[in-house]
Design an enzyme around this catalytic site. Sequence first.
Site, short mmCIF file in Angstrom:
data_model
loop_
_atom_site.label_atom_id
_atom_site.label_comp_id
_atom_site.label_asym_id
_atom_site.label_seq_id
_atom_site.Cartn_x
_atom_site.Cartn_y
_atom_site.Cartn_z
N CYS A 33 0.83 -1.21 0.00
CA CYS A 33 0.00 0.00 0.00
C CYS A 33 0.87 1.26 0.00
O CYS A 33 1.68 1.45 0.91
CB CYS A 33 -0.91 0.00 1.23
SG CYS A 33 -1.81 1.54 1.46
N LYS A 39 -10.89 -8.18 6.07
CA LYS A 39 -10.33 -7.58 7.28
C LYS A 39 -10.85 -8.25 8.55
O LYS A 39 -12.03 -8.56 8.65
CB LYS A 39 -10.68 -6.09 7.33
CG LYS A 39 -10.10 -5.30 6.18
CD LYS A 39 -10.79 -3.97 6.01
CE LYS A 39 -10.38 -3.32 4.69
NZ LYS A 39 -11.22 -2.21 4.32
N GLU A 43 -4.99 7.57 8.90
CA GLU A 43 -4.80 8.48 7.75
C GLU A 43 -3.31 8.79 7.63
O GLU A 43 -2.70 9.27 8.58
CB GLU A 43 -5.62 9.78 7.86
CG GLU A 43 -7.12 9.60 7.78
CD GLU A 43 -7.61 9.10 6.41
OE1 GLU A 43 -6.90 9.27 5.42
OE2 GLU A 43 -8.70 8.51 6.37
#
Length: 239
Positions: free
Chosen positions: A30, A57, A83
């Site tokens: 990612c 998940k 974030e």
Amino acid sequence: MSTEKSFANGSAAPGPVPEGCIRLYSMRFCPFAHRTRLVLSAKGIKHDTININLKDKPDWFLEKNPLGLVPTLETTAGEVIYESPITCDYLDEVYPQNKLLPSSPYAKAQQKMMLEHFSKITPYFYKIPMGRRNGEDVSGLTAELKEKFAKLNEDLVNKKTKFFGGDSITMIDYMMWPWFDRLEMFELKHCLDSTPELKKWAERMSEDPAVKATTHSVDTYKAFTKTYINGKPDYDYGL
């Protein structure tokens, strides 16, 4: 505890975050989690990593972060931060060694504004390869990306610096790097041909120890992406 293999739904929750450590919930490929891994590495922060299967998940992960996103940080006190820019700012503030953000409020604001501008560029890295795979004419999108790169190049020319925040790597460089690290995988490396300063920046970045410690080979990136496109992402590819 630190693991390379990803935790999927049904897996047992990892134990508490060890004392003197911070935990990163990540996914090996990612680019957003890559930002946080770069900062952890650059600042030499003791941490453990739990990789998450983003297609399946674990419930215990969704309890920590209802958005189900990586990167997510967890402290020994059970505090959860997520974030990518927020996790990176948090790490820079809590761990004062090797500061990556400038101390001047204005210089800090400039980096955050630049990050906002860069967030408008990242969709091109996905739209162009996707369009190409679908047999679409992507010449217009490619020209737009080259224009965006030309502006970044101009920024370096005007600043007369090696990196975007000066002559050493700062936060903004790490925030942008994961997408440049994947340029060859996206088959977009040629977009740097007419931006010599940006090309030099990318070459300098590739020599950075934190960058070297957190990257994968082009073949590995490509192989994972192939599994992702086929709808069966192999998050443990190469392990």
